[in-house]
Design an enzyme around this catalytic site. Structure first.
Site, PDB file in Angstrom:
ATOM      1  N   ARG A  60     -12.407   2.519  -7.658  1.00 30.85           N
ATOM      2  CA  ARG A  60     -11.525   3.653  -7.996  1.00 30.85           C
ATOM      3  C   ARG A  60     -11.915   4.257  -9.346  1.00 30.85           C
ATOM      4  NH1 ARG A  60      -5.565   2.518  -5.556  1.00 30.85           N
ATOM      5  NH2 ARG A  60      -6.327   1.945  -3.501  1.00 30.85           N
ATOM      6  N   ARG A  91      -4.599  -1.863   9.063  1.00 31.93           N
ATOM      7  CA  ARG A  91      -5.812  -2.635   8.826  1.00 31.93           C
ATOM      8  C   ARG A  91      -5.552  -3.738   7.802  1.00 31.93           C
ATOM      9  NH1 ARG A  91      -7.616   2.778   6.979  1.00 31.93           N
ATOM     10  NH2 ARG A  91      -7.140   2.963   4.769  1.00 31.93           N
ATOM     11  N   LEU A 100      10.270 -20.591  -5.027  1.00 30.51           N
ATOM     12  CA  LEU A 100       9.283 -19.759  -4.338  1.00 30.51           C
ATOM     13  C   LEU A 100       7.894 -19.925  -4.942  1.00 30.51           C
ATOM     14  CD1 LEU A 100       8.651 -17.241  -2.410  1.00 30.51           C
ATOM     15  CD2 LEU A 100       9.039 -15.844  -4.465  1.00 30.51           C
ATOM     16  N   HIS A 150       2.105   3.489  -9.117  1.00 30.47           N
ATOM     17  CA  HIS A 150       1.922   2.048  -9.342  1.00 30.47           C
ATOM     18  C   HIS A 150       3.118   1.451 -10.082  1.00 30.47           C
ATOM     19  CE1 HIS A 150      -1.950   2.319  -7.578  1.00 30.47           C
ATOM     20  NE2 HIS A 150      -2.517   2.975  -8.555  1.00 30.47           N
ATOM     21  N   TRP A 183     -12.186  -1.875  -7.513  1.00 28.52           N
ATOM     22  CA  TRP A 183     -12.980  -1.500  -8.689  1.00 28.52           C
ATOM     23  C   TRP A 183     -13.661  -0.156  -8.482  1.00 28.52           C
ATOM     24  CZ3 TRP A 183     -12.051  -4.345 -12.834  1.00 28.52           C
ATOM     25  CH2 TRP A 183     -11.768  -5.706 -12.699  1.00 28.52           C
ATOM     26  N   ASP A 231       0.823  -1.209   0.000  1.00 23.25           N
ATOM     27  CA  ASP A 231       0.000   0.000   0.000  1.00 23.25           C
ATOM     28  C   ASP A 231       0.863   1.268   0.000  1.00 23.25           C
ATOM     29  OD1 ASP A 231      -2.393   1.361  -0.056  1.00 23.25           O
ATOM     30  OD2 ASP A 231      -2.609   1.430   2.117  1.00 23.25           O
ATOM     31  N   GLY A 232       0.339   2.327  -0.620  1.00 25.93           N
ATOM     32  CA  GLY A 232       1.006   3.626  -0.568  1.00 25.93           C
ATOM     33  C   GLY A 232       1.514   4.142  -1.906  1.00 25.93           C
ATOM     34  N   ASN A 233       1.202   3.429  -2.988  1.00 28.38           N
ATOM     35  CA  ASN A 233       1.672   3.877  -4.309  1.00 28.38           C
ATOM     36  C   ASN A 233       1.147   5.265  -4.665  1.00 28.38           C
ATOM     37  OD1 ASN A 233       2.749   1.339  -4.529  1.00 28.38           O
ATOM     38  ND2 ASN A 233       1.274   0.584  -6.028  1.00 28.38           N
ATOM     39  N   SER A 288     -11.026  -6.678  -4.249  1.00 28.23           N
ATOM     40  CA  SER A 288     -12.363  -6.669  -4.854  1.00 28.23           C
ATOM     41  C   SER A 288     -13.017  -5.297  -4.688  1.00 28.23           C
ATOM     42  CB  SER A 288     -13.234  -7.775  -4.246  1.00 28.23           C
ATOM     43  OG  SER A 288     -13.098  -7.821  -2.848  1.00 28.23           O
TER      44      SER A 288
HETATM   45  C1  IPE Z   1      -5.348  -2.675  -0.049  1.00 27.30           C
HETATM   46  O1  IPE Z   1      -5.051  -1.333  -0.209  1.00 27.30           O
HETATM   47  C2  IPE Z   1      -5.373  -3.369  -1.386  1.00 27.30           C
HETATM   48  C3  IPE Z   1      -4.099  -3.506  -2.064  1.00 27.30           C
HETATM   49  C4  IPE Z   1      -2.931  -3.147  -1.628  1.00 27.30           C
HETATM   50  C5  IPE Z   1      -4.169  -4.148  -3.353  1.00 27.30           C
HETATM   51  P1  IPE Z   1      -6.188  -0.223  -0.305  1.00 27.30           P
HETATM   52  O2  IPE Z   1      -5.499   1.057  -0.538  1.00 27.30           O
HETATM   53  O3  IPE Z   1      -7.207  -0.608  -1.324  1.00 27.30           O
HETATM   54  O4  IPE Z   1      -6.851  -0.290   1.132  1.00 27.30           O
HETATM   55  P2  IPE Z   1      -7.779   0.752   1.885  1.00 27.30           P
HETATM   56  O5  IPE Z   1      -8.846   1.176   0.907  1.00 27.30           O
HETATM   57  O6  IPE Z   1      -6.921   1.905   2.261  1.00 27.30           O
HETATM   58  O7  IPE Z   1      -8.281   0.032   3.082  1.00 27.30           O
HETATM   59  C1  IPE Z   2      -1.734   0.210  -3.371  1.00 23.59           C
HETATM   60  O1  IPE Z   2      -1.442   1.563  -3.366  1.00 23.59           O
HETATM   61  C2  IPE Z   2      -1.960  -0.336  -4.750  1.00 23.59           C
HETATM   62  C3  IPE Z   2      -3.327  -0.755  -5.039  1.00 23.59           C
HETATM   63  C4  IPE Z   2      -4.322  -0.721  -4.203  1.00 23.59           C
HETATM   64  C5  IPE Z   2      -3.565  -1.269  -6.370  1.00 23.59           C
HETATM   65  P1  IPE Z   2      -2.604   2.648  -3.332  1.00 23.59           P
HETATM   66  O2  IPE Z   2      -2.990   2.961  -4.744  1.00 23.59           O
HETATM   67  O3  IPE Z   2      -3.731   2.206  -2.480  1.00 23.59           O
HETATM   68  O4  IPE Z   2      -1.867   3.865  -2.693  1.00 23.59           O
HETATM   69  P2  IPE Z   2      -2.469   4.912  -1.650  1.00 23.59           P
HETATM   70  O5  IPE Z   2      -2.975   4.145  -0.484  1.00 23.59           O
HETATM   71  O6  IPE Z   2      -3.564   5.652  -2.347  1.00 23.59           O
HETATM   72  O7  IPE Z   2      -1.324   5.781  -1.320  1.00 23.59           O
HETATM   73 MG    MG Z   3      -4.122   2.448  -0.501  1.00 19.21          MG
END
Ligand code: IPE
Ligand code: IPE
Ligand code: MG
Length: 252
Positions: free
Chosen positions: A71, A194, A131, A37, A69, A20-22, A66
């Site tokens: 977004r 979470r 792996l 990403h 979508w 998470d965090g891209n 799931s």
């Molecule tokens: C969880 O990240 C899903 C993935 C990393 C693929 P999200 O960014 O979708 O999670 P929430 O919405 O902050 O809980």
């Molecule tokens: C996780 O990074 C990648 C995916 C859920 C596909 P995010 O796109 O959720 O990055 P933040 O949380 O918005 O920074």
């Molecule tokens: Mg995220």
């Protein structure tokens, strides 16, 4: 300094990661989320490589939930595109490293092109002994459990089993990745603490590691840090610390 097999005796067999965090990584740089990403793919490649080198048995990555979508359409379609191109460009090298790839989630929602690529990748790598790399796409933990329930209900309907046969062990047989060791270590980057509907059934006794780092900044050194943290956990599985005794104690 060639830091392989950190705390080898307490090494996780199965690591799961919420990458998470891209988006925030890109935003900080005034770049579009898609650039985040792309940078995330680089980090993913490094972590997969490090897991191969550390002889980790299983790595399960959350690539698309799931709920993702929901977004903006443009972000979803660019994620699909990135997913396809990354599979195309990486699969041969992964195959050479003897990585076995599997996809968990409802893949039927994807384009035919992507579904075919997924199938080809799984077939190509199915006999590899290195792996085991599971990619969770269009995956949701609640879907996974509901899916297991549906399969069990069908068995009951057909008379193969009765409702009395339903217990945790049986349900476990029908959820994703249950033929593999249970997840030992959960890593989530991006600062949020979470699960976000990841492997909710499978995480019952997993050690949870959270870091504020954004996924594109995660690398082999950070993975080693998580492994060292893990090596210092005492996993009691309901028992007392004394029962676990010396066997599971850490020697740093
Ligand atoms: C969880 O990240 C899903 C993935 C990393 C693929 P999200 O960014 O979708 O999670 P929430 O919405 O902050 O809980
Ligand atoms: C996780 O990074 C990648 C995916 C859920 C596909 P995010 O796109 O959720 O990055 P933040 O949380 O918005 O920074
Ligand atoms: Mg995220």
């Amino acid at each position: 300094m060639g830091k392989q097999n950190t705390q080898a005796e307490n090494k996780p067999e199965h690591i799961v990661v919420v990458m998470d965090g891209n988006g925030r990584w890109a935003k900080k740089r005034f770049m579009p989320r898609t650039a985040g990403h792309k940078a995330g793919v680089k980090a993913t490649k490094e972590v997969v490589k490090a897991c191969v080198e550390n002889q980790i048995k299983v790595l399960t990555l959350f690539a698309f939930s799931s709920e993702n979508w929901k977004r903006p359409e443009q972000e979803v379609s660019s994620l699909m595109e990135l997913f396809l191109t990354t599979l195309q460009s990486e699969v041969n090298e992964l195959h050479e490293q003897s990585v076995r790839m599997r996809f968990i989630g409802e893949c039927s929602a994807f384009s035919d092109k992507l579904q075919n690529r997924i199938k080809q990748t799984e077939e190509l790598t199915q006999n590899n002994s290195g792996l085991c790399l599971n990619i969770a796409v269009n995956y949701g933990g609640r879907w996974d459990i509901a899916n297991a329930c549906q399969m069990i209900a069908e068995k009951i309907e057909s008379g193969e089993i009765t409702s009395k046969d339903v217990n945790a062990e049986l349900v476990n047989r029908y959820v994703a990745v249950s033929d593999l060791p249970e997840p030992d270590l959960f890593i989530r980057t991006g600062g949020d603490k979470r699960i976000s509907n990841f492997l909710i059934w499978q995480l019952a006794y997993t050690e949870l590691y959270f870091t504020d780092l954004l996924w594109p900044d995660f690398n082999r050194g950070e993975l080693n840090e998580a492994l060292t943290w893990f090596a210092n956990r005492q996993r009691r599985f309901g028992k007392t610390g004394d029962q676990i005794g010396q066997a599971n104690k850490v020697n740093c």
